[in-house]
Design an enzyme around this catalytic site. Sequence first.
Site, mmCIF file in Angstrom:
data_model
loop_
_atom_site.group_PDB
_atom_site.id
_atom_site.type_symbol
_atom_site.label_atom_id
_atom_site.label_comp_id
_atom_site.label_asym_id
_atom_site.label_seq_id
_atom_site.Cartn_x
_atom_site.Cartn_y
_atom_site.Cartn_z
ATOM 1 N N CYS A 68 -37.577 65.406 59.347
ATOM 2 C CA CYS A 68 -38.123 64.198 59.974
ATOM 3 C C CYS A 68 -39.211 63.597 59.093
ATOM 4 O O CYS A 68 -39.286 62.389 58.896
ATOM 5 C CB CYS A 68 -38.659 64.510 61.369
ATOM 6 S SG CYS A 68 -39.987 65.746 61.397
ATOM 7 N N CYS A 81 -33.407 65.316 63.050
ATOM 8 C CA CYS A 81 -33.821 66.630 63.563
ATOM 9 C C CYS A 81 -32.595 67.479 63.907
ATOM 10 O O CYS A 81 -31.735 67.054 64.658
ATOM 11 C CB CYS A 81 -34.696 66.467 64.806
ATOM 12 S SG CYS A 81 -35.275 68.060 65.454
ATOM 13 N N CYS A 106 -39.901 72.999 67.392
ATOM 14 C CA CYS A 106 -39.790 72.591 65.980
ATOM 15 C C CYS A 106 -39.614 73.827 65.103
ATOM 16 O O CYS A 106 -40.353 74.796 65.230
ATOM 17 C CB CYS A 106 -41.052 71.832 65.562
ATOM 18 S SG CYS A 106 -41.102 71.425 63.797
ATOM 19 N N CYS A 115 -38.377 54.068 65.806
ATOM 20 C CA CYS A 115 -37.065 53.692 65.253
ATOM 21 C C CYS A 115 -35.972 54.706 65.543
ATOM 22 O O CYS A 115 -34.796 54.422 65.338
ATOM 23 C CB CYS A 115 -37.182 53.454 63.751
ATOM 24 S SG CYS A 115 -37.382 54.958 62.778
ATOM 25 N N CYS A 118 -0.966 47.251 63.401
ATOM 26 C CA CYS A 118 -0.616 48.154 62.301
ATOM 27 C C CYS A 118 -1.059 47.533 60.971
ATOM 28 O O CYS A 118 -0.583 46.472 60.591
ATOM 29 C CB CYS A 118 0.880 48.429 62.289
ATOM 30 S SG CYS A 118 1.351 49.526 60.941
ATOM 31 N N CYS A 161 -38.374 72.312 59.489
ATOM 32 C CA CYS A 161 -37.487 72.019 58.354
ATOM 33 C C CYS A 161 -37.985 70.832 57.528
ATOM 34 O O CYS A 161 -37.565 70.643 56.392
ATOM 35 C CB CYS A 161 -36.064 71.752 58.836
ATOM 36 S SG CYS A 161 -35.866 70.222 59.753
ATOM 37 N N ASN A 172 -6.795 49.221 67.110
ATOM 38 C CA ASN A 172 -5.810 49.840 66.241
ATOM 39 C C ASN A 172 -6.578 50.405 65.033
ATOM 40 O O ASN A 172 -7.810 50.354 64.998
ATOM 41 C CB ASN A 172 -4.752 48.817 65.801
ATOM 42 C CG ASN A 172 -3.430 49.497 65.456
ATOM 43 O OD1 ASN A 172 -3.410 50.459 64.704
ATOM 44 N ND2 ASN A 172 -2.332 48.991 65.997
ATOM 45 N N THR A 173 -5.877 50.909 64.058
ATOM 46 C CA THR A 173 -6.569 51.566 62.941
ATOM 47 C C THR A 173 -7.210 50.561 61.991
ATOM 48 O O THR A 173 -6.854 49.393 61.950
ATOM 49 C CB THR A 173 -5.599 52.458 62.163
ATOM 50 O OG1 THR A 173 -4.501 51.656 61.737
ATOM 51 C CG2 THR A 173 -5.104 53.602 63.022
ATOM 52 N N ASN A 204 -3.680 57.040 57.881
ATOM 53 C CA ASN A 204 -2.236 57.265 57.814
ATOM 54 C C ASN A 204 -1.523 56.053 57.255
ATOM 55 O O ASN A 204 -1.974 54.917 57.397
ATOM 56 C CB ASN A 204 -1.677 57.640 59.195
ATOM 57 C CG ASN A 204 -1.299 56.420 60.008
ATOM 58 O OD1 ASN A 204 -0.187 55.900 59.874
ATOM 59 N ND2 ASN A 204 -2.218 55.939 60.838
#
Lengths: 455, 424
Positions: free
Chosen positions: B351, B392, B345, B385, B137, B348, B202-203, B75
């Site tokens: 991993c 996954c 599992c 690690c 800010c 896919c 803050n941002t 913002n």
Amino acid sequence: MTDPLNHLPRPQARADQLAERFSDLAPPLTARQAAVESARCLYCYDAPCINACPSEIDIPSFIHRISDENLQGAAQRILSANILGGSCARVCPTEILCQQACVRNNAQECAPVLIGQLQRYALDNAHFTEHPFRRSPATGKRIAVVGAGPAGLSCAHRLALHGHEVVVFEASDKPGGLNEYGIARYKLVDDYAQREVAFLLGIGGIEIRHGQRLGGNLSLASLREQYDAVFLGLGLNAVRALGLPDEHAPGLLPATHYIRELRQADDLSQLPLADRCLVIGAGNTAIDMAVQMSRLGARDVNLVYRRGHADMGATDHEQAIAKANQVRLHTWARPDTVLLNEAGQVRGMRFARTTLAEGRLSDTGETFELAADAIFKAIGQGFDDASLADPAAAQLAREGERIRVDAHMRTSLPGVYAGGDCTALGQDLTVQAVQHGKLAAEAIHAQLMTNVEAA
Amino acid sequence: MADLSIEFAGIKAPNPFWLASAPPTDKAYNVVRAFEAGWGGVVWKTLGEDPAAVNVSSRYSAHYGANRVVQGINNIELITDRSLEINLREITQVKRDWPDRALIVSLMVPCEENAWKFILPLVEATGADGIELNFGCPHGMPERGMGAAVGQVPEYVEMVTRWCKAYCSLPVIVKLTPNITDIRQSARAAHRGGADAVSLINTINSITSVDLERMVAHPIVGDQSTHGGYCGSAVKPIALNMVAEIARDPATHGLPICGIGGIGSWRDAAEFIALGSGAVQVCTAAMLHGFRIVEDMKDGLARWMDQHGHRSLEAFRGQAVEHTTDWKYLDINYKSIAHIDPQTCIGCGRCHIACEDTSHQAIASTPAADGTHVYQVIEEECVGCNLCQITCPVQDCIEMVAQDTGKPYLNWTQDPRNPYREAS
């Protein structure tokens, strides 16, 4: 081709109402739906969906590109593996291919990524200013392709890509094969089959000659003489017979003949309609036939199969479409007698109930009758032996009735290759035919180029 | 149910969920709606000197994940653009109407003693429970010598904090900017100045994206853009670390911390509290979903506390701090190994390719007859690690299993392989 039904009435619905009933069975995804769906893809490595795709499309990659708002890139990925990816996206039984293999189709989730729909989205919405494939320098080689169906067209495109000149010989008035003449109208709507062929031909170097029939005005011997290689993508053009008396009575015809007519009709309200009809068979063509009759306005559509639901060639998805279209599925019954009225026209059929006894299908002794104004046989297509009548063609080794090929789509005759439904290799699917054509083209190219280098 | 009430730096609130100084707390209308929804407190959007700031259009942009899930918002809005008089009048009324809720007033005036001396009594007169100094800010105001321009100089932080303690009897919370190299320096400065608490973060300076057709970053003002301040769930890891750094710094030991940064659920809040926060502030989640989310956060936090036998927030506050240390004190002899549950599992391969291409080649891929692949950890190669577990898509499919090595605790300062190890 629907002459045996000429005594039947025409649909009551208006042409525009019927056209609406034959619009897209599965409407295309919107951009938002495609964004949501493409983001669901897990981008698997060694993805099971690729393995399940007969044409080996790199599915995770093209879906990733959709998600990345790179539709041209997605389309190119698809087309480089399957030049007819647009029609395959519409007609593939994805529920038993890529989407069955999708890892999100696991027992916990049961919600595969809608791969077919995404493939259609990419190809419908990618806009190429020129053909996305560029031909290699001309090789001077000329190849004959027999049959402008998916196998032949795929082969022709890949050969043209490699710089060869291709002549496609086609018996029918239009190219496209089953995409043009054999698919349910609501699965491949409008003139998509022709638009896709026009796009494919955009690569250049492919000439299609119509009215050319192998075993008719064309012989394999002369093609072998005149061309550096020949590819046969003949399809299966013979209709199997029920083997019953009165099989040629008015009111009984092959489903493929009716579907061909229905796909070509500009005005569906002019087609003959059987108010009560029977479809014999349980493959996807049988389902297509039954559902289309129902949508034309038939009140009573019965599909009869000699075995059980689990044995049906039609997938569960297809069977569900049939049920949703008020088609009744009857199992364990085989045609016994064609019943005729006084005028000699079909009035129904008597069936013999069947059962499995010691692993063999046999009659129970019980029979029943179903009234019908028309009977459509959809018990599979056979190889048309007339096409291989000339002496050279007659030498082709066969496997069953079909042409024997090896993994490189080579027939027993040097320089002659074959692919698609006319061969015994793989499943009888459009996507399989595309793959055959592609593999054959690569084999032809490798063979011809090897010869060049050796010379 | 567990008691969620708190007393933070002397400020009482029925629950630890406060709305941060931001657009949601700009005026009485919003704040009343927030209190009606059940928020324990609000930090009123920053007041400044008259004339009030002027804002531009547009003001926000976002960093998206898949399916337009907002990871973070950027913002470029300034402090309140309403007059001091209107804000003070509304604060007075709201506090009178909602006496049980915490109402803190955020302030930002020039770095001059008189400016602070002027505004502080006006704020105290509203009946507010405390003040928060906006030293964070990062956009617009620093160009005028305020906001992060103060927060980035520890001497200024200390000086202004001291003025506030001198001219105001309310608790002073110093809001810290993350746009620095060592957050502890800012916290220590606030502590030296007498701050009753710090709040952070803050941002963060940010540009979220660029319009590649117009070649201008978002948010677009005409045909220009500027950097803004980044918030939302994407900044939570940065905020958690900074909170922990202060919590475990002996120089600021015991200094109350109000955690801010990407809190959108009860679990986020519990994590900030576990790392030492006595209260939390929320903004982006409310801006994305409305004030109603506080009900879910209170309910979830209370139920989790019940399950764990925590009767109050103090019962678990800071419990994760003692387990947060410097790298050199980690146990070199600890070992964990990934285990893939073949039952869950889905094949896919994520991993495998992650480990194969970018880590330790410790996940074998074996083709199966049906065209799928079976994935299995090669235990000798696995360094534990966590990357496979991270990639996954299936919850709890890959477990990191602690190994019994039979070796005692040994840290790097003691390790014989460390040429600079401390003499034993």
